[in-house]
Motif scaffolding. Sequence first.
Motif, PDB file in Angstrom:
ATOM      1  N   ASP A  61       0.812  -5.167   8.043  1.00 55.58           N
ATOM      2  CA  ASP A  61       1.406  -4.271   7.046  1.00 55.58           C
ATOM      3  C   ASP A  61       0.457  -3.169   6.594  1.00 55.58           C
ATOM      4  O   ASP A  61       0.828  -2.337   5.773  1.00 55.58           O
ATOM      5  CB  ASP A  61       1.850  -5.077   5.807  1.00 55.58           C
ATOM      6  N   CYS A  62      -0.765  -3.156   7.126  1.00 56.58           N
ATOM      7  CA  CYS A  62      -1.769  -2.202   6.656  1.00 56.58           C
ATOM      8  C   CYS A  62      -2.025  -1.108   7.688  1.00 56.58           C
ATOM      9  O   CYS A  62      -1.797  -1.287   8.892  1.00 56.58           O
ATOM     10  CB  CYS A  62      -3.077  -2.930   6.335  1.00 56.58           C
ATOM     11  N   ASP A  63      -2.496   0.046   7.211  1.00 59.91           N
ATOM     12  CA  ASP A  63      -2.794   1.167   8.091  1.00 59.91           C
ATOM     13  C   ASP A  63      -4.287   1.220   8.407  1.00 59.91           C
ATOM     14  O   ASP A  63      -5.035   0.292   8.085  1.00 59.91           O
ATOM     15  CB  ASP A  63      -2.309   2.478   7.462  1.00 59.91           C
ATOM     16  N   TYR A  64      -4.728   2.334   9.033  1.00 59.65           N
ATOM     17  CA  TYR A  64      -6.125   2.433   9.450  1.00 59.65           C
ATOM     18  C   TYR A  64      -7.084   2.527   8.267  1.00 59.65           C
ATOM     19  O   TYR A  64      -8.302   2.322   8.419  1.00 59.65           O
ATOM     20  CB  TYR A  64      -6.313   3.646  10.370  1.00 59.65           C
ATOM     21  N   LEU A  65      -6.551   2.823   7.063  1.00 66.24           N
ATOM     22  CA  LEU A  65      -7.374   2.854   5.861  1.00 66.24           C
ATOM     23  C   LEU A  65      -7.522   1.475   5.229  1.00 66.24           C
ATOM     24  O   LEU A  65      -8.146   1.332   4.184  1.00 66.24           O
ATOM     25  CB  LEU A  65      -6.773   3.831   4.842  1.00 66.24           C
ATOM     26  N   MET A  66      -6.902   0.468   5.872  1.00 65.55           N
ATOM     27  CA  MET A  66      -6.935  -0.916   5.388  1.00 65.55           C
ATOM     28  C   MET A  66      -6.238  -1.062   4.040  1.00 65.55           C
ATOM     29  O   MET A  66      -6.643  -1.852   3.191  1.00 65.55           O
ATOM     30  CB  MET A  66      -8.382  -1.442   5.300  1.00 65.55           C
ATOM     31  N   HIS A  67      -5.179  -0.266   3.874  1.00 64.14           N
ATOM     32  CA  HIS A  67      -4.329  -0.370   2.693  1.00 64.14           C
ATOM     33  C   HIS A  67      -2.914  -0.698   3.149  1.00 64.14           C
ATOM     34  O   HIS A  67      -2.547  -0.445   4.302  1.00 64.14           O
ATOM     35  CB  HIS A  67      -4.289   0.951   1.915  1.00 64.14           C
ATOM     36  N   LEU A  68      -2.115  -1.261   2.251  1.00 65.17           N
ATOM     37  CA  LEU A  68      -0.710  -1.501   2.556  1.00 65.17           C
ATOM     38  C   LEU A  68      -0.061  -0.170   2.928  1.00 65.17           C
ATOM     39  O   LEU A  68      -0.117   0.802   2.173  1.00 65.17           O
ATOM     40  CB  LEU A  68      -0.004  -2.124   1.349  1.00 65.17           C
ATOM     41  N   ASN A  69       0.530  -0.110   4.130  1.00 67.21           N
ATOM     42  CA  ASN A  69       1.125   1.121   4.638  1.00 67.21           C
ATOM     43  C   ASN A  69       2.327   1.544   3.788  1.00 67.21           C
ATOM     44  O   ASN A  69       3.056   0.700   3.253  1.00 67.21           O
ATOM     45  CB  ASN A  69       1.562   0.899   6.089  1.00 67.21           C
ATOM     46  N   ASN A  70       2.552   2.850   3.696  1.00 67.41           N
ATOM     47  CA  ASN A  70       3.661   3.343   2.869  1.00 67.41           C
ATOM     48  C   ASN A  70       4.994   2.721   3.263  1.00 67.41           C
ATOM     49  O   ASN A  70       5.798   2.341   2.410  1.00 67.41           O
ATOM     50  CB  ASN A  70       3.755   4.866   2.980  1.00 67.41           C
ATOM     51  N   ALA A  71       5.254   2.637   4.575  1.00 71.91           N
ATOM     52  CA  ALA A  71       6.520   2.073   5.035  1.00 71.91           C
ATOM     53  C   ALA A  71       6.626   0.583   4.719  1.00 71.91           C
ATOM     54  O   ALA A  71       7.725   0.058   4.523  1.00 71.91           O
ATOM     55  CB  ALA A  71       6.685   2.308   6.531  1.00 71.91           C
ATOM     56  N   ALA A  72       5.479  -0.104   4.658  1.00 71.68           N
ATOM     57  CA  ALA A  72       5.487  -1.546   4.403  1.00 71.68           C
ATOM     58  C   ALA A  72       6.009  -1.867   3.004  1.00 71.68           C
ATOM     59  O   ALA A  72       6.588  -2.937   2.788  1.00 71.68           O
ATOM     60  CB  ALA A  72       4.086  -2.125   4.583  1.00 71.68           C
ATOM     61  N   TYR A  73       5.819  -0.946   2.065  1.00 67.03           N
ATOM     62  CA  TYR A  73       6.341  -1.178   0.723  1.00 67.03           C
ATOM     63  C   TYR A  73       7.864  -1.342   0.763  1.00 67.03           C
ATOM     64  O   TYR A  73       8.426  -2.190   0.074  1.00 67.03           O
ATOM     65  CB  TYR A  73       5.981  -0.014  -0.204  1.00 67.03           C
ATOM     66  N   LEU A  74       8.521  -0.523   1.577  1.00 65.94           N
ATOM     67  CA  LEU A  74       9.979  -0.596   1.669  1.00 65.94           C
ATOM     68  C   LEU A  74      10.417  -1.909   2.299  1.00 65.94           C
ATOM     69  O   LEU A  74      11.391  -2.527   1.857  1.00 65.94           O
ATOM     70  CB  LEU A  74      10.507   0.587   2.470  1.00 65.94           C
ATOM     71  N   SER A  75       9.703  -2.342   3.347  1.00 67.42           N
ATOM     72  CA  SER A  75      10.031  -3.611   3.990  1.00 67.42           C
ATOM     73  C   SER A  75       9.816  -4.775   3.037  1.00 67.42           C
ATOM     74  O   SER A  75      10.658  -5.678   2.922  1.00 67.42           O
ATOM     75  CB  SER A  75       9.186  -3.802   5.251  1.00 67.42           C
ATOM     76  N   GLN A  76       8.681  -4.777   2.347  1.00 69.16           N
ATOM     77  CA  GLN A  76       8.388  -5.866   1.424  1.00 69.16           C
ATOM     78  C   GLN A  76       9.383  -5.902   0.260  1.00 69.16           C
ATOM     79  O   GLN A  76       9.763  -6.979  -0.213  1.00 69.16           O
ATOM     80  CB  GLN A  76       6.959  -5.736   0.893  1.00 69.16           C
ATOM     81  N   ALA A  77       9.813  -4.721  -0.177  1.00 66.40           N
ATOM     82  CA  ALA A  77      10.831  -4.675  -1.234  1.00 66.40           C
ATOM     83  C   ALA A  77      12.138  -5.292  -0.738  1.00 66.40           C
ATOM     84  O   ALA A  77      12.831  -5.997  -1.481  1.00 66.40           O
ATOM     85  CB  ALA A  77      11.052  -3.234  -1.682  1.00 66.40           C
ATOM     86  N   GLU A  78      12.472  -5.046   0.525  1.00 66.71           N
ATOM     87  CA  GLU A  78      13.685  -5.632   1.095  1.00 66.71           C
ATOM     88  C   GLU A  78      13.582  -7.151   1.170  1.00 66.71           C
ATOM     89  O   GLU A  78      14.530  -7.869   0.823  1.00 66.71           O
ATOM     90  CB  GLU A  78      13.952  -5.072   2.494  1.00 66.71           C
ATOM     91  N   TYR A  79      12.427  -7.666   1.615  1.00 61.94           N
ATOM     92  CA  TYR A  79      12.262  -9.114   1.688  1.00 61.94           C
ATOM     93  C   TYR A  79      12.415  -9.741   0.299  1.00 61.94           C
ATOM     94  O   TYR A  79      13.015 -10.815   0.157  1.00 61.94           O
ATOM     95  CB  TYR A  79      10.884  -9.469   2.261  1.00 61.94           C
ATOM     96  N   ALA A  80      11.882  -9.065  -0.713  1.00 64.21           N
ATOM     97  CA  ALA A  80      12.004  -9.580  -2.079  1.00 64.21           C
ATOM     98  C   ALA A  80      13.470  -9.623  -2.514  1.00 64.21           C
ATOM     99  O   ALA A  80      13.902 -10.567  -3.196  1.00 64.21           O
ATOM    100  CB  ALA A  80      11.192  -8.714  -3.045  1.00 64.21           C
TER     101      ALA A  80
END
Length: 231
Positions: free
Chosen positions: A59-78
């Motif tokens: 879920d993380c990008d090359y900056l080792m942070h949660l990727n912007n798109a991953a927030y949307l996926s994680q919100a959906e799982y919730a």
Amino acid sequence: VIHTPRVLTAIGRGLVRRQRIVNSAGTDETVDSTALLSRSGVGESNAFWSSPSRAGLLDCDYLMHLNNAAYLSQAEYARWEWCAYSGLMQSLWRDKTSFVLAGGAIRYRREIPMGQKYQIQSFMAHINDQNLLVYQAFRGMDGKSSLGAPIPGRIRAQFVCRGLLVKGRTILNPREYLIDNVGVDAESLQEISSSDGGAKGGDVMDKLMDHYGNMEEAFKTVSSRDDEGLR
């Protein structure tokens, strides 16, 4: 390949948490849906559904942070976990009805670094004759209780989404559906309800819902003008 198993896992977590409530009640009968929905963030502005997670490598990008798109996926799982726990998912499945995401807006406030635990707090912020508006806040588990245990800290990101309940090609009234099919008490929805699409009251959450509605109307205007230019 990755998304579907994670959705099923989220649903499983919600069902397990629901079963624990059923077991604690000492009966195999369905626990009162209004109580479940209240504890999971429907019908009470001070209640929310809490979904724990961790920023993993996928879920993380090359900056080792949660990727912007991953927030949307994680919100959906919730939301899947929340719907399974509350009984809404089971009702939708039984009635051959779908929860369709029709719009959304996200604000990134602060990064979530890889490996950090975080929590997604979700609740239904507004409902009218056509739409369900859900507010979700991402909080890093970097706060400390009086005993030194980690607790949710400051908000890292905020997401507002607009959902529709659709059966076939018909958009259902979500307020009526929750009352008639899920068993939610009508009074528990009154605080977050309106018939004209505008939010009630004057607190900050009501204003946020109004601003989101205005943004969607602006999007509609822009797309309509674009359609006219293509004719």
